[in-house]
Design a protein around this motif. Structure first.
Motif, PDB file in Angstrom:
ATOM      1  N   HIS A 210     -18.150 -19.212   1.086  1.00 15.99           N
ATOM      2  CA  HIS A 210     -18.052 -20.624   1.429  1.00 15.99           C
ATOM      3  C   HIS A 210     -17.958 -20.825   2.938  1.00 15.99           C
ATOM      4  O   HIS A 210     -17.971 -21.950   3.432  1.00 15.99           O
ATOM      5  N   ILE A 212     -19.536 -20.775   6.290  1.00 15.99           N
ATOM      6  CA  ILE A 212     -20.886 -20.789   6.862  1.00 15.99           C
ATOM      7  C   ILE A 212     -20.952 -19.942   8.140  1.00 15.99           C
ATOM      8  O   ILE A 212     -21.977 -19.342   8.453  1.00 15.99           O
ATOM      9  N   ALA A 213     -19.824 -19.832   8.844  1.00 14.15           N
ATOM     10  CA  ALA A 213     -19.788 -19.013  10.067  1.00 14.15           C
ATOM     11  C   ALA A 213     -20.010 -17.539   9.726  1.00 14.15           C
ATOM     12  O   ALA A 213     -20.727 -16.823  10.423  1.00 14.15           O
ATOM     13  N   LEU A 214     -19.385 -17.111   8.635  1.00 12.99           N
ATOM     14  CA  LEU A 214     -19.521 -15.724   8.203  1.00 12.99           C
ATOM     15  C   LEU A 214     -20.956 -15.436   7.763  1.00 12.99           C
ATOM     16  O   LEU A 214     -21.508 -14.379   8.056  1.00 12.99           O
ATOM     17  N   GLN A 216     -23.603 -16.964   8.827  1.00 12.21           N
ATOM     18  CA  GLN A 216     -24.422 -16.929  10.042  1.00 12.21           C
ATOM     19  C   GLN A 216     -24.317 -15.562  10.720  1.00 12.21           C
ATOM     20  O   GLN A 216     -25.282 -15.023  11.226  1.00 12.21           O
ATOM     21  N   HIS A 217     -23.104 -14.992  10.674  1.00 11.69           N
ATOM     22  CA  HIS A 217     -22.839 -13.719  11.326  1.00 11.69           C
ATOM     23  C   HIS A 217     -23.479 -12.556  10.565  1.00 11.69           C
ATOM     24  O   HIS A 217     -23.908 -11.578  11.157  1.00 11.69           O
TER      25      HIS A 217
ATOM     26  N   ASP B 195     -11.612 -24.278   0.177  1.00 12.93           N
ATOM     27  CA  ASP B 195     -12.856 -24.083   0.907  1.00 12.93           C
ATOM     28  C   ASP B 195     -12.858 -24.966   2.157  1.00 12.93           C
ATOM     29  O   ASP B 195     -11.970 -25.790   2.345  1.00 12.93           O
ATOM     30  N   VAL B 196     -13.863 -24.779   3.015  1.00 10.34           N
ATOM     31  CA  VAL B 196     -13.833 -25.436   4.327  1.00 10.34           C
ATOM     32  C   VAL B 196     -13.744 -26.959   4.246  1.00 10.34           C
ATOM     33  O   VAL B 196     -13.069 -27.585   5.062  1.00 10.34           O
ATOM     34  N   ILE B 268     -14.509 -14.951  13.229  1.00  8.02           N
ATOM     35  CA  ILE B 268     -15.958 -15.092  13.256  1.00  8.02           C
ATOM     36  C   ILE B 268     -16.271 -16.584  13.305  1.00  8.02           C
ATOM     37  O   ILE B 268     -16.110 -17.295  12.322  1.00  8.02           O
ATOM     38  N   GLY B 269     -16.643 -17.042  14.477  1.00  8.56           N
ATOM     39  CA  GLY B 269     -16.840 -18.475  14.663  1.00  8.56           C
ATOM     40  C   GLY B 269     -18.290 -18.867  14.426  1.00  8.56           C
ATOM     41  O   GLY B 269     -19.178 -18.018  14.333  1.00  8.56           O
ATOM     42  N   LEU B 270     -18.495 -20.169  14.317  1.00  9.54           N
ATOM     43  CA  LEU B 270     -19.832 -20.705  14.115  1.00  9.54           C
ATOM     44  C   LEU B 270     -20.528 -20.788  15.475  1.00  9.54           C
ATOM     45  O   LEU B 270     -19.978 -21.330  16.416  1.00  9.54           O
ATOM     46  N   LYS B 271     -21.744 -20.215  15.563  1.00 12.97           N
ATOM     47  CA  LYS B 271     -22.499 -20.340  16.820  1.00 12.97           C
ATOM     48  C   LYS B 271     -23.373 -21.579  16.714  1.00 12.97           C
ATOM     49  O   LYS B 271     -24.407 -21.557  16.046  1.00 12.97           O
TER      50      LYS B 271
END
Lengths: 256, 272
Positions: A210, A212-214, A216-217, B195-196, B268-271
């Motif tokens: 869930h 989205i940053a992970l 993307q990584h 969740d987010v 782990i951040g969002l780019k």
């Protein structure tokens, strides 16, 4: 079969309807189609209840699909059972969200990791050596062999779960929120471990998450699910920088 | 390591409402929190971050007297309005808990009775702290829920817990902690099971509590993003020790301890 062009996993028009007593049917997964190519890591993003795990459970054949088809290495596995299902699981393994709960609490970690090897006919001595090798591969010492799941931390248990999943050298790995229950420091270690193993063992991966940053990584491509449907698909970087769907935009805005 | 003085400055000279002085906490003789000092000021939101087993939950449970049978504050004081909380008698603690210091947990939904409607349960917990007419209660709770930006409060109060999503149940848990309008709200990983999208909703709800009700908040979380969004001050815990303490922005942009650096780099951040 040409491995480079044909997808490893192909899901077509997959649908799951749950019958509910006295209430209208619930469509958990609604006409979902996607391909996962050789060596690709595909992320499935969405909030709780979007149908991500139901998709994974249908692919792993834990539950039956209501309609649609699932093809693994060109073979239709939608209704696989018995011997042919065992064959599916030799090619495809899963890592779950709750590491402790995914192990038999009465079995030592080493025994759980080696179970699939025993079932495949390996001798006891060879199993022991292979499990020790697998443990070191996931960064655990041989001391963890005789431990029970409740005797290790969540991160160590998830490493053991990864060792168990890769023991029979599957071509495909399904990770269902495999790092969601872990602390950030442990999460980044487990992600690094998964990435290394997928590369070294040439695995294809379905990564349900869930975060989205992970995705993307970690992933090469991604699909976004909402209410059982795919609302967006593409490269994770493109999705994050230029989301087309309102739901995806909301999902990205929610990341703190 | 930033000292308490730096943190005091950041809170614009507001009064300390909860003060930990050199606190040690042990479970069955095993020390799990060691020499931790910090102060929560009126209207301040303090974030406590660290990984599992670092002692962050134990710290705030000690203020509520919720350490359980084997747990004990073995050294130091926890001051609240002139009271040293570990020494406060049980009966007095029962009054303080809920009315003056309220706590919410990771899964507040699990604390709800599955077979009774939300409104009935909230009314019952209100009765535990004094008499309230049902009509008056309904009016008050509706106003509270509206302020906390719940849509459709009548439907929520008339629902069973299983009819609401996990995120909604968590928000109800927080609202129920706010019913008595406590001075201090202690939140133990309130967003970790969500969740987010639901996490963002809970964070927004906590912001309203801070801005509208001026409640002093301690939020324990392993999510640096949540801590950054909500907290004015940050305390970083590692193996029962406070390794860093100071204004959130300073700690996150210019971490001093190696552990804090590792913690921040693991995110782990969002780019974008």
């Amino acid at each position: 079969m040409n491995k480079n062009n044909a997808p490893i996993l192909s899901v077509k028009n997959l649908t799951k309807v749950f019958k509910r007593h006295g209430q209208p049917d619930f469509i958990a997964v609604n006409d979902v189609s996607f391909d996962v190519m050789n060596g690709e890591c595909l992320g499935i993003i969405g909030e709780s209840g979007s149908g991500k795990t139901t998709v994974a459970n249908m692919i792993a054949r834990f539950i039956d699909a209501t309609s649609g088809s699932i093809t693994l290495f060109g073979e239709d596995i939608t209704h696989a059972k018995g011997e042919s299902l065992k064959n599916v699981w030799r090619k495809m393994q899963m890592v779950f969200q709750m590491p402790m709960e995914s192990f038999d609490p009465r079995m030592k970690l080493g025994e759980s990791i080696g179970e699939s090897l025993v079932n495949s006919g390996m001798s006891a001595g060879d199993v022991k050596n292979e499990v020790t090798r697998l443990l070191s591969l996931v960064g655990l010492s041989a001391e963890f062999y005789p431990r029970y799941p409740h005797e290790v931390s969540g991160g160590q248990c998830q490493r053991a779960a990864i060792a168990r999943a890769i023991a029979i050298r599957p071509a495909m790995l399904i990770c269902d929120e495999a790092t969601s229950a872990l602390d950030v420091t442990v999460q980044s270690e487990v992600i690094a471990l998964l990435r290394r193993l997928i590369h070294e063992m040439d695995m294809t991966c379905l990564f349900i998450c869930h975060d989205i940053a992970l995705v993307q990584h970690f992933c090469d491509s991604a699909i976004v699910m909402q209410h059982g449907k795919i609302v967006e698909r593409g490269k994770p970087g493109d999705i994050v920088r230029n989301p087309q769907d309102d739901y995806t935009k909301m999902l990205i805005d929610s990341v703190l | 390591m930033a000292t308490i003085e730096t943190a005091e400055k950041s809170a614009n000279g507001a009064n300390e409402i909860l003060t930990y002085e050199s606190v040690d906490i042990s479970y069955d003789g095993l020390k799990v929190v060691s020499d931790v000092s910090f102060a929560l000021h009126e209207g301040e939101c303090l974030g406590i971050v660290g990984e599992s087993g670092s002692g962050k939950s134990t710290l705030i449970r000690a203020a509520m007297g919720l350490l359980g049978a084997g747990g004990l504050v073995t050294r130091g004081d926890i001051w609240y309005r002139g009271l040293d909380l570990p020494d406060v008698p049980r009966d007095e603690m029962r009054r303080i808990n809920g009315e003056e210091i309220a706590m919410i947990f990771q899964d507040a939904g699990n604390a709800l009775c599955p077979s009774r409607k939300i409104g009935d349960q909230l009314y019952e917990s209100m009765l535990e702290h004094g008499n309230a007419e049902r009509a008056e209660f309904t009016e008050n709770i509706s106003r509270l829920l509206e302020r906390l930006r719940f849509d459709d409060t009548d439907r929520i109060l008339g629902s069973y817990p299983f009819e609401l999503s996990g995120g909604m149940r968590q928000r109800i848990g927080i609202a129920s902690a706010m019913m008595m309008n406590p001075k201090i709200l202690l939140a133990d990983e309130p967003t970790s099971a969500l969740d987010v999208v639901a996490q963002k909703d809970v964070v927004e709800e906590m912001k309203i509590i801070k801005d509208v009700y001026h409640t002093s908040i301690i939020i324990v979380t392993h999510n640096i993003g949540v801590a950054r969004e909500l907290s004015d001050t940050l305390l970083v815990m590692k193996d029962g020790h406070a390794v860093e303490y100071g204004p959130t922005n300073d700690v996150l942009t210019n971490p001093q301890s190696d552990y804090t650096k590792k913690l921040i780099s693991s995110v782990i951040g969002l780019k974008r």
